[in-house]
Design an enzyme around this catalytic site. Structure first.
Site, mmCIF file in Angstrom:
data_model
loop_
_atom_site.group_PDB
_atom_site.id
_atom_site.type_symbol
_atom_site.label_atom_id
_atom_site.label_comp_id
_atom_site.label_asym_id
_atom_site.label_seq_id
_atom_site.Cartn_x
_atom_site.Cartn_y
_atom_site.Cartn_z
ATOM 1 N N GLY A 239 0.760 -1.237 0.000
ATOM 2 C CA GLY A 239 0.000 0.000 0.000
ATOM 3 C C GLY A 239 0.790 1.285 0.000
ATOM 4 O O GLY A 239 0.219 2.353 -0.218
ATOM 5 N N GLY A 276 3.829 -3.692 -3.653
ATOM 6 C CA GLY A 276 3.769 -3.946 -5.090
ATOM 7 C C GLY A 276 4.211 -2.701 -5.837
ATOM 8 O O GLY A 276 5.315 -2.607 -6.372
ATOM 9 N N CYS A 344 -11.845 2.614 -29.645
ATOM 10 C CA CYS A 344 -13.144 3.258 -29.844
ATOM 11 C C CYS A 344 -13.905 3.371 -28.535
ATOM 12 O O CYS A 344 -14.902 2.669 -28.310
ATOM 13 C CB CYS A 344 -13.936 2.482 -30.888
#
Ligand SMILES: *Cc1c(COP(=O)(O)O)cnc(C)c1O
Length: 422
Positions: A239, A276, A344
């Protein structure tokens, strides 16, 4: 600190000119720096010295085998959230004894796989999961080490709020439930109850909620020990945020570690972490080429050959990524652009009204801080190829995942007999 910088007007990763990779491998392409990955791991790990801690890299941030192997060689563990991630970590050389298995939705098969692999710890998130795991363990004649994941009910926002009352949080296991679950696991002959775990969020920029959560864990461990229930480990999750350039810097690993060491001062327990983003975020860039410059009243639109299928964070989190031209701008004044991809979808907009050096079709750019939650979240939407991944070490580089082409995609599909042309 990272190893991406200009040298003589050209953007480099360590000793490699990024334009060389873009031209040889093609764009879009993810590029990772070994030195940055290693440095971030070392900085984090060493910040706790002399306390020995387990740093288990959160595989979901970047699951590339070569990235995992780079960290495994440094002694990193792995925090995983699926059997696939456990398998990746093992194949990258992370020993099972350093793998943590987290996640709210582990299936029975995945639990059995983790038990069979002999992972370091399974973080259990509910009573139902505990029961399933106990059954799996009994069937396999194993005794897996487990931790209970606590939702410490730490309020979001500037001021932390700790509820020591009934666990009524929407997510995870409340404090009271976690204590009861831990005692139950402790008494279960098929489980080795080892600890408690928390993970309160991502890109956290303030130490206060983390400190509050860790204080809750310490209090819980003291309570258990006071009742004669042994507890050896605390898993403090990930975190910690990374600088995304336009925001105030998050706490440094040194500040984070100092806080952790303060909270657990004089408390004999093994600590584990699951960073991470902090390890991989600034260790990677996404290279893209300008396809077209769409002039229109107001600001021009810069259309890149990378889209939201390659880097989805701006589309789903409104995330900010710094954009650098691979050739450093000369003295021309910067211009405001909207930067979009070819998909798109209106959501395929990386940024609006961004001031950038003047860019032309064919120019190459790098999205910074793309090493975490970048390639792992890519898709083949619009029948686009999955971008390849390249790992740099010094003045060498290697393609560590080749481009996943349309042929690769089509190879998995088949036309049913009734549609075959006669
Ligand atoms: C996502 C996650 C992490 C890693 O979070 P970062 O913000 O990248 O450090 C660690 N542990 C668990 C359980 C997670 O779900």
């Amino acid at each position: 600190m990272n190893h991406f910088d200009y040298r003589d007007g050209e953007f480099y990763c360590e000793g490699v000119r990024l334009a060389d990779i873009a031209e040889t491998v093609g764009t879009p392409v993810y590029v990772y720096s070994s030195a940055t990955l290693e440095r971030h791991y070392d900085v984090f790990k060493n910040a706790f010295a002399p306390r020995e801690v387990l740093v288990a890299f959160a595989v979901k941030a970047n699951a590339n085998l070569a990235v995992l192997a780079t960290l495994a060689r440094k002694g990193a563990g792995a925090d995983t959230v699926s059997a696939g991630e456990i398998e990746r970590a093992l194949r990258a050389g992370v020993p099972a004894s350093r793998i943590i298995f987290s996640g709210v939705g582990k299936t029975e098969d995945e639990l059995a796989f983790a038990v069979g692999a002999g992972v370091h710890q399974i973080n259990v998130e509910s009573i139902a999961e505990l029961e399933t795991l106990s059954r799996c363990a009994a069937a396999l004649g194993a005794k897996p080490a487990i931790a209970i994941r606590v939702n410490p009910d730490v309020g979001a926002g500037g001021h932390e709020k700790i509820s020591t009352g009934k666990g009524d949080a929407k997510f995870g296991v409340s404090i009271d439930q976690a204590l009861a679950l831990y005692r139950r696991a402790h008494a279960d002959p098929h489980l080795a109850a080892k600890g408690l775990a928390v993970h309160i969020g991502s890109q956290i920029k303030d130490l206060a909620p983390l400190e509050a959560a860790f204080g809750v864990l310490r209090g819980m461990a003291e309570r258990l020990r006071g009742d004669g229930v042994s507890i050896e480990r605390l898993d403090l999750g990930g975190g910690l945020g990374v600088p995304y350039f336009h925001e105030p810097d998050p706490p440094s690993p040194a500040e984070y570690a100092a806080m952790v060491l303060r909270v657990f001062d004089g408390f004999d327990v093994s600590l584990a972490f699951e960073p991470g983003r902090m390890i991989a975020g600034n260790a990677g860039v996404l290279l893209a080429r300008v396809i077209r410059l769409q002039e229109r009243p107001g600001r021009p639109i810069l259309v890149l050959d990378a889209g939201m299928n390659d880097l989805i964070r701006p589309a789903i989190y409104d995330a900010y990524h710094d954009i650098k031209p691979l050739k450093q701008a000369q003295s021309a004044p910067p211009k405001a652009y909207d930067v979009v991809g070819p998909i798109c979808e209106t959501g395929d907009t990386f940024t609006r009204n961004r001031s950038l050096p003047e860019l032309r079709p064919g120019d190459l750019v790098a999205f910074l801080t793309a090493g975490a939650y970048g390639a792992v979240m890519a898709s083949t939407y619009n029948a686009r190829a999955l971008a390849p991944e390249v790992l740099v070490r010094g003045d060498r580089y290697e393609i560590v995942r080749r481009r996943w082409t349309l042929e690769d995609q089509l190879a998995l599909e088949r036309t049913p007999d009734w549609l075959e042309r006669t």
